[in-house]
Design a protein around this motif. Structure first.
Motif, PDB file in Angstrom:
ATOM      1  N   ASN A   1      43.799  42.999  44.550  1.00 17.69           N
ATOM      2  CA  ASN A   1      43.997  42.025  44.542  1.00 17.69           C
ATOM      3  C   ASN A   1      44.405  41.706  45.873  1.00 17.69           C
ATOM      4  O   ASN A   1      45.609  42.043  46.113  1.00 17.69           O
ATOM      5  CB  ASN A   1      45.372  41.558  43.715  1.00 17.69           C
ATOM      6  CG  ASN A   1      45.339  40.220  43.592  1.00 17.69           C
ATOM      7  OD1 ASN A   1      44.988  39.411  43.802  1.00 17.69           O
ATOM      8  ND2 ASN A   1      46.352  40.207  42.532  1.00 17.69           N
TER       9      ASN A   1
ATOM     10  N   THR B   1      45.594  35.279  41.343  1.00 19.54           N
ATOM     11  CA  THR B   1      44.358  35.764  41.868  1.00 19.54           C
ATOM     12  C   THR B   1      43.791  34.955  42.056  1.00 19.54           C
ATOM     13  O   THR B   1      43.510  34.169  41.831  1.00 19.54           O
ATOM     14  CB  THR B   1      43.263  36.941  40.405  1.00 19.54           C
ATOM     15  OG1 THR B   1      42.224  36.163  39.761  1.00 19.54           O
ATOM     16  CG2 THR B   1      43.757  38.216  39.969  1.00 19.54           C
TER      17      THR B   1
ATOM     18  N   ALA C   1      40.049  40.431  43.255  1.00 22.55           N
ATOM     19  CA  ALA C   1      40.809  39.574  42.039  1.00 22.55           C
ATOM     20  C   ALA C   1      40.938  40.494  41.322  1.00 22.55           C
ATOM     21  O   ALA C   1      40.437  39.304  40.559  1.00 22.55           O
ATOM     22  CB  ALA C   1      40.111  38.822  42.627  1.00 22.55           C
ATOM     23  N   THR C   2      41.377  41.937  40.728  1.00 27.19           N
ATOM     24  CA  THR C   2      42.205  42.108  39.385  1.00 27.19           C
ATOM     25  C   THR C   2      43.726  42.013  39.623  1.00 27.19           C
ATOM     26  O   THR C   2      44.248  42.189  40.242  1.00 27.19           O
ATOM     27  CB  THR C   2      41.615  43.776  39.889  1.00 27.19           C
ATOM     28  OG1 THR C   2      39.997  43.228  39.301  1.00 27.19           O
ATOM     29  CG2 THR C   2      42.094  44.374  38.733  1.00 27.19           C
ATOM     30  N   LYS C   3      44.045  40.802  38.499  1.00 29.86           N
ATOM     31  CA  LYS C   3      45.717  41.348  38.564  1.00 29.86           C
ATOM     32  C   LYS C   3      46.066  42.184  38.310  1.00 29.86           C
ATOM     33  O   LYS C   3      45.703  43.894  37.644  1.00 29.86           O
ATOM     34  CB  LYS C   3      45.347  40.633  37.073  1.00 29.86           C
ATOM     35  CG  LYS C   3      46.446  39.373  37.331  1.00 29.86           C
ATOM     36  CD  LYS C   3      46.478  38.734  36.438  1.00 29.86           C
ATOM     37  CE  LYS C   3      45.877  37.150  36.201  1.00 29.86           C
ATOM     38  NZ  LYS C   3      45.949  36.646  35.216  1.00 29.86           N
TER      39      LYS C   3
END
Ligand SMILES: Nc1ncnc2c1ncn2[C@@H]1O[C@H](COP(=O)(O)OP(=O)(O)OP(=O)(O)O)[C@@H](O)[C@H]1O
Ligand SMILES: [Mg+2]
Length: 670
Positions: free
Chosen positions: A155, A206, A247-249
């Motif tokens: 992220n 994100t 953009a991976t939490k």
């Protein structure tokens, strides 16, 4: 004995006679006339003879202590004579290494030699690999981790440990414009605003959240509209290719990667996306080391082969740089050494690289340069003497002119690393499977879809302007209606698809489904074709959103039943939404969702048309559009207005009754 000759002869003996002793010889020569030089002169003559025989000219020879260190890079050569081994000190590595030579000279091979040594000394490194060269090193470095960038689940908006979130977002606001090449300060500051707004709204951000905010933001001015469009399209294209990667939490923490001998493959990425990944890692490292007080020793080495892909000289003089200050790439050249982050950078044309990168590197390794421009820049930055410059031309593959700042220039021959280059994708995936599993276990929000949901996405991917009820029909292969309804509802719930209501055929709005960025990035990752949607969404960005595109698509479809029709067709100076020829009548259709009219361009089209139909989205838009359009004067009589789409589509279904009436009518409202 001539003093000049003594000095020249002693210079040739540098690798063997330490500086102090050489000075003593010169002093005794001057003071006492004592011919101490005579004793070593035969040796100097031999060295000179070797140089002449080699026909390669001579670089000045290094002092013996300049060759001492831990990192073995090859042999110092005098013609074909090996003078000694060259080992680089760790401290010099921290201060930066640049390697420049034309294609095929051996840059990648030399970097591999570096990496073998780093691995032997247990120094972690990260190679950013654009050409899939380095994966093969796994045959020599068994604990090497090689990751394709698409396997990462991280992220960008997660700060490094102990770094303040606000500070980190400001850094992101700085590095994104550089990577994306916004050449306007306004877009950069608009991005900063959006990041700050998101920062205040929620934690666990994100880039998908930022994108949604930008999409929903009200555009108040023309200027802002431009920034908005640029930012929106950059965000969407980056998220589409790198969605999960950046953009991976609660994604995989990058600092864990900095402890490994690691290769990240950036193969096939667009330049902007590759730049984003590299500058992100560099910025992360800087903040991470600073916040955690890592100082004073070598922690980690960044290796960028093909460095010109991430930093080019154009940057240096751009307006953006003047307005926004230094990029992370330049700061890296100056600040990283303080925090134990080293860099090895290789590239082909030195004249195209940002000069601060070259200036700030401690060790410069130069191959057989081909262009005059490159030779000149190299000679200047390495402070080469004329005869040293001449040696450049004689360097063979794997031979280099090497110079430390303030040191002497000498010729280095690096060993050829024998490597089978046969590691394919499948084998790599198999070798890395534990790493892939470990990293993707951080992706808690793994999207798992049922067969029906995948089928629904596949249908949606092909029919962008099909209404929801048409989609249900298209999906009838899935069985009972409830199952189809459920599949679409779940896609919406999972955030892959959103609904948009548009007034088209009836006074009740029709529902359409549109993939979100998350949806598109998922579709792409699972091999569902998204070209059609990319095209639609691109054109909606230039126009007025999905509504506009949807209405003109349906108008085009209906008009094609009556005659021939074209979408976005140029007539006069105007790009008409739809142009059609029906029974010999030339007809244009303009759809207004926003009341933005250029009546001058419109009148150039009007002259060529028999009839122009203007369809506004609602009565309010119609009032403003009409006021503008009035200015076309007498051409107004060629126009028919509709205050909203449904009556227009009703007439279309009836075959446009007005076409069969008198050709020229007074303007009228339906
Ligand atoms: N030290 C060396 N000794 C002998 N041959 C070498 C040496 N280094 C490289 N070569 C040869 O030159 C070829 C090209 O080397 P390498 O791929 O390292 O070049 P490069 O400078 O990285 O080129 P490019 O800019 O195209 O990536 C190698 O395949 C090898 O055959
Ligand atoms: Mg190479």
């Amino acid at each position: 004995m001539d003093l000049d000759e003594v000095i020249e002869g002693l210079e040739l003996l540098k690798p063997w006679i330490p500086e102090k002793a050489r000075k003593a010889i010169i002093a005794s020569q001057i003071l006492s006339g004592n011919d101490a030089y005579e004793r070593v002169r035969p040796l100097a003559d031999v060295v000179r003879a070797i140089i002449i025989a080699s026909g390669k000219g001579i670089a000045s020879l290094p002092e013996s202590e300049e060759l001492e260190g831990e990192i073995y890079l090859g042999d110092v050569m005098l013609g074909e004579l090996k003078l000694g081994e060259f080992r680089l000190k760790r401290d010099d590595l921290i201060k930066g290494v640049t390697i420049f030579a034309p294609s095929g000279h051996g840059k990648t091979n030399l970097i591999m030699q570096f990496l073998l040594e780093l691995s032997r000394l247990n120094i972690p490194f990260t190679v950013f690999d654009f050409k899939q060269d380095y994966r093969h090193l796994i045959r020599k470095i068994p604990n090497l981790v090689v990751l394709k960038v698409e396997w990462l689940r991280c992220n960008l908006l997660d700060p490094p440990p102990n770094v303040n979130r606000f500070e980190w977002l400001m850094e992101v606001a700085n590095l994104l414009p550089y990577s994306w090449g916004f050449f306007h300060w306004g877009t950069g500051s608009y991005l900063t605003d959006m990041l700050m707004e998101a920062f205040n709204q929620k934690e666990d951000l994100t880039l998908f959240d930022i994108y949604e905010l930008v999409k929903q933001d009200d555009i108040t001015s023309r200027r802002k509209a431009d920034w908005h469009d640029v930012l929106e399209s950059r965000l969407s294209s980056t998220l589409r290719t790198l969605g999960k990667v950046i953009a991976t939490k609660k994604g995989y923490p990058i600092y864990k990667l900095l402890k490994l001998p690691l290769v990240i493959e950036l193969y096939n990425l667009r330049e902007a996306d590759a730049k984003l990944i590299v500058s992100w890692f560099l910025a992360y490292e800087l903040h991470y080391r600073r916040a955690n007080r890592h100082r004073g020793k070598l922690y980690h080495v960044n290796v960028i082969d093909e460095y010109h892909r991430v930093v080019s000289r154009q940057h240096e003089w751009s307006e953006m740089t003047k307005e926004m200050g230094d990029s992370i790439i330049e700061r890296q050249a100056r600040e990283f050494r303080d925090f134990g982050e080293a860099g090895i950078y290789a590239f082909q044309e030195i004249s195209r690289i940002h000069h601060s990168v070259i200036e700030n590197s401690e060790l410069k390794i130069c191959g057989n340069l081909s262009s005059w421009e490159d030779i000149e820049v190299a000679a200047n930055s390495m402070n080469l003497k004329e005869e040293e410059v001449r040696t450049l031309d004689h360097l063979q593959v794997g031979e280099w002119l090497v110079k430390r700042r303030g040191g002497s220039a000498f010729i280095l021959r690096t060993p050829l690393i024998e490597l089978r280059k046969d590691l394919g994708d499948e084998e790599l995936q198999e070798l890395m499977k534990d790493w892939i599993a470990e990293i993707s276990s951080y992706d808690r929000e793994r999207i798992i879809l049922s067969e029906e949901e995948v089928a629904a996405l596949q249908v949606l991917s092909r029919y962008p302007f099909a209404s929801k009820s048409t989609l249900y029909e298209l999906l009838n292969g899935l069985g009972r209606l409830e199952r189809r309804v459920k599949a679409l509802r779940l896609l919406i719930k999972k955030g892959l698809v959103r609904e948009e209501k548009v007034f088209v055929y009836s006074t009740r709005p029709t529902e359409f489904l549109i993939p979100t960025e998350k949806g598109l990035s998922f579709m792409k990752a699972s091999g569902i074709e998204i070209k059609v949607w990319e095209k639609v969404l691109k054109s909606t960005k230039q126009g007025h959103g999905f509504k506009h595109a949807c209405i003109i698509y349906h108008a085009w479809r209906e008009l094609n039943k009556l005659g021939r029709a074209w979408m976005e067709h140029r007539v006069g100076e105007k790009q008409l939404d739809v142009f059609a020829v029906i029974n010999g009548i030339k007809l244009g259709v303009e759809v207004y969702v926003n009341p933005k009219v250029d009546w001058k361009k419109l009148s150039t089209a009007l002259r060529a048309l028999d009839l122009l139909v203007i369809v506004s989205y609602d009565a309010k838009v119609h009032e403003r559009v009409k006021n503008e359009v009035m200015q076309v004067g007498s051409l107004l009589e060629k126009i028919i207005f509709y205050t909203s789409p449904p009556p227009f589509f009703k007439d279309l279904k009836r075959g446009l009754p007005f076409l069969y009436q008198i050709r020229w009518k007074m303007p009228e409202i339906r």
